[in-house]
Motif scaffolding. Sequence first.
Motif, mmCIF file in Angstrom:
data_model
loop_
_atom_site.group_PDB
_atom_site.id
_atom_site.type_symbol
_atom_site.label_atom_id
_atom_site.label_comp_id
_atom_site.label_asym_id
_atom_site.label_seq_id
_atom_site.Cartn_x
_atom_site.Cartn_y
_atom_site.Cartn_z
ATOM 1 N N GLU A 180 8.299 6.975 -4.045
ATOM 2 C CA GLU A 180 8.195 8.432 -3.963
ATOM 3 C C GLU A 180 9.350 9.112 -4.680
ATOM 4 O OE1 GLU A 180 7.704 9.378 0.181
ATOM 5 O OE2 GLU A 180 5.570 8.864 0.131
ATOM 6 N N SER A 181 10.493 8.415 -4.806
ATOM 7 C CA SER A 181 11.657 8.954 -5.515
ATOM 8 C C SER A 181 11.476 8.904 -7.030
ATOM 9 C CB SER A 181 12.904 8.152 -5.138
ATOM 10 O OG SER A 181 12.755 6.805 -5.570
ATOM 11 N N THR B 6 16.827 -1.256 -4.193
ATOM 12 C CA THR B 6 16.640 0.171 -3.954
ATOM 13 C C THR B 6 15.554 0.318 -2.902
ATOM 14 O OG1 THR B 6 17.212 0.656 -6.252
ATOM 15 C CG2 THR B 6 16.037 2.378 -5.029
ATOM 16 N N GLN B 7 15.880 0.992 -1.805
ATOM 17 C CA GLN B 7 14.923 1.165 -0.714
ATOM 18 C C GLN B 7 14.140 2.453 -0.909
ATOM 19 O OE1 GLN B 7 16.634 0.567 3.143
ATOM 20 N NE2 GLN B 7 14.963 1.611 4.189
ATOM 21 N N GLY B 8 12.862 2.419 -0.540
ATOM 22 C CA GLY B 8 12.048 3.621 -0.642
ATOM 23 C C GLY B 8 10.647 3.399 -0.116
ATOM 24 N N VAL C 141 6.554 3.413 -1.025
ATOM 25 C CA VAL C 141 5.630 3.201 -2.138
ATOM 26 C C VAL C 141 4.763 4.439 -2.347
ATOM 27 C CG1 VAL C 141 3.684 1.823 -2.983
ATOM 28 C CG2 VAL C 141 5.563 0.714 -1.740
ATOM 29 N N LYS C 142 4.737 4.906 -3.616
ATOM 30 C CA LYS C 142 3.841 6.004 -3.996
ATOM 31 C C LYS C 142 2.632 5.448 -4.739
ATOM 32 C CE LYS C 142 3.632 10.307 -6.588
ATOM 33 N NZ LYS C 142 4.361 11.228 -7.463
ATOM 34 N N ASP C 143 2.886 4.573 -5.752
ATOM 35 C CA ASP C 143 1.822 4.002 -6.572
ATOM 36 C C ASP C 143 2.062 2.508 -6.756
ATOM 37 O OD1 ASP C 143 0.586 6.569 -7.327
ATOM 38 O OD2 ASP C 143 2.400 6.863 -8.533
ATOM 39 N N ILE C 144 0.971 1.744 -6.844
ATOM 40 C CA ILE C 144 1.041 0.317 -7.182
ATOM 41 C C ILE C 144 0.713 0.203 -8.666
ATOM 42 C CG2 ILE C 144 0.098 -1.974 -6.741
ATOM 43 C CD1 ILE C 144 -0.689 -0.933 -3.940
ATOM 44 N N HIS D 33 0.848 -1.190 0.000
ATOM 45 C CA HIS D 33 0.000 0.000 0.000
ATOM 46 C C HIS D 33 0.885 1.243 0.000
ATOM 47 C CE1 HIS D 33 0.862 0.594 4.285
ATOM 48 N NE2 HIS D 33 0.719 -0.723 4.396
ATOM 49 N N PRO D 34 0.357 2.369 -0.497
ATOM 50 C CA PRO D 34 1.141 3.612 -0.479
ATOM 51 C C PRO D 34 1.584 3.958 0.943
ATOM 52 C CG PRO D 34 -0.769 3.853 -1.896
ATOM 53 C CD PRO D 34 -0.923 2.533 -1.185
ATOM 54 N N GLY D 35 2.811 4.424 1.058
ATOM 55 C CA GLY D 35 3.376 4.781 2.353
ATOM 56 C C GLY D 35 4.204 3.674 2.975
ATOM 57 N N LEU D 36 4.171 2.474 2.395
ATOM 58 C CA LEU D 36 4.899 1.326 2.917
ATOM 59 C C LEU D 36 6.379 1.399 2.509
ATOM 60 C CD1 LEU D 36 4.393 -1.430 4.381
ATOM 61 C CD2 LEU D 36 4.176 -2.427 2.106
ATOM 62 N N ALA D 37 7.271 1.100 3.448
ATOM 63 C CA ALA D 37 8.713 1.064 3.159
ATOM 64 C C ALA D 37 9.056 -0.310 2.579
ATOM 65 C CB ALA D 37 9.517 1.322 4.426
#
Length: 65
Positions: free
Chosen positions: A52-53, A29-31, A33-36, A10-14
């Motif tokens: 988000e990057s 690459t760590q980040g 989630v913005k979009d699925i 889900h969006p916001g998940l690391a």
Amino acid sequence: MDGTIRKNIHPGLAVVIVKKEDQHTGKGTQGIVKDILTSKAAHPRGIKVRLESGDVGRVQHIMIS
């Protein structure tokens, strides 16, 4: 949690993703989630997401906080 099942993402998940250009090395690459991008309920190589990057790749690991 399993990164191959869409309902776990889900969006916001690391997460840690592997981008297309890094598939041969497996470099993650760590980040956040913005979009699925995967519409199916599951994908054997991981759910495709946009971070988000702006990086796009398949979820390999979900970070536990």
